[in-house]
Enzyme design. Sequence first.
Site, mmCIF file in Angstrom:
data_model
loop_
_atom_site.group_PDB
_atom_site.id
_atom_site.type_symbol
_atom_site.label_atom_id
_atom_site.label_comp_id
_atom_site.label_asym_id
_atom_site.label_seq_id
_atom_site.Cartn_x
_atom_site.Cartn_y
_atom_site.Cartn_z
ATOM 1 N N ASP A 50 8.620 -9.054 2.967
ATOM 2 C CA ASP A 50 8.742 -10.184 3.877
ATOM 3 C C ASP A 50 9.995 -11.003 3.573
ATOM 4 O O ASP A 50 10.558 -10.920 2.476
ATOM 5 C CB ASP A 50 7.521 -11.104 3.742
ATOM 6 C CG ASP A 50 6.389 -10.709 4.670
ATOM 7 O OD1 ASP A 50 6.571 -9.794 5.481
ATOM 8 O OD2 ASP A 50 5.310 -11.326 4.571
ATOM 9 N N LYS A 99 10.376 -11.979 8.995
ATOM 10 C CA LYS A 99 10.252 -12.680 10.271
ATOM 11 C C LYS A 99 10.921 -14.049 10.170
ATOM 12 O O LYS A 99 10.735 -14.766 9.206
ATOM 13 C CB LYS A 99 8.777 -12.866 10.647
ATOM 14 C CG LYS A 99 8.017 -11.563 10.832
ATOM 15 C CD LYS A 99 6.543 -11.837 11.081
ATOM 16 C CE LYS A 99 5.751 -10.548 11.219
ATOM 17 N NZ LYS A 99 4.305 -10.794 11.391
ATOM 18 N N MET A 124 4.955 -24.040 7.298
ATOM 19 C CA MET A 124 5.693 -23.646 8.505
ATOM 20 C C MET A 124 5.772 -24.810 9.490
ATOM 21 O O MET A 124 5.616 -24.641 10.692
ATOM 22 C CB MET A 124 5.045 -22.416 9.154
ATOM 23 C CG MET A 124 5.015 -21.191 8.250
ATOM 24 S SD MET A 124 4.127 -19.781 8.946
ATOM 25 C CE MET A 124 2.425 -20.307 8.673
#
Length: 270
Positions: A62, A84, A192
């Site tokens: 990741d 991502k 996030m």
Amino acid sequence: MSRTSTAPGIEGRPAPEVESVPDTDRPGTGWVALIGGGPGDPGLVTVRGLDLLRRADVVVVDRLAPRQLLEAAGPGTEVIDVGKRPGHHLLPQEQIDAVLVERARAGQRVARLKGGDPYVLGRGGEEAAACRAAGVIVEIVPGVTSAIAVPAAAGIPVTHRGLARGFSVVTAHEELVSTVPARRDHTLILLMGVAHLRRSATILLQAGADPDTPAAIVERGFLPDQRVTTTVLRCLPDVATEVGVTAPAVIVIGDVVTVSPAWNTRVVPG
């Protein structure tokens, strides 16, 4: 191989076995290990995670995983980057699931390296379910979650006697912010949350949160360029804009922020 729990299950039945990969590598025996790499410092990975990483034929990594850990993999290990970023996914989640399953079915040992903990807003549950549905051996290796570790790196305990006895961890991508206790003595941790910080602050204030609740933004926790910005809830979005906050960052809201050596009640005039 599996590790059997000795704790009793429902109605006295034995607890389910915890699946794990074989301790010895037989040719053609594929498996998947979902490894939590921790919040950034490669030294925070678990011994088990490091061992499986060293044994892997393939590492699926990741964006927020500690990239220095890739040095532990063997020289012939294939690295597949599926990182991502907001608005840009190298591979959709369904394709990531498919890569894990296909490689393991082909007899390869697959280390799925994630940041933090794979089961804390890391979609590890989905990947594990996909492996199990395909009959692939999958082991979950817990990691140090950034939700607790990154505040600690800034000197902020998520609970503290006299200040907070509980905490909530949510992603600011959803309206979950409105469901958490809007109290100074209950720590709120937003993951996030940089892109939606103004909306999150507005939701909290509309829910009755004290505008003067201490708040902190910890950017790039445990990395050499870690930065901690403190303020109060009513000024949080404007202060973040003023100092140019960028992801990755963990946002902490609650009285526990005052324990941090970085606490300085930075506010925006007006």
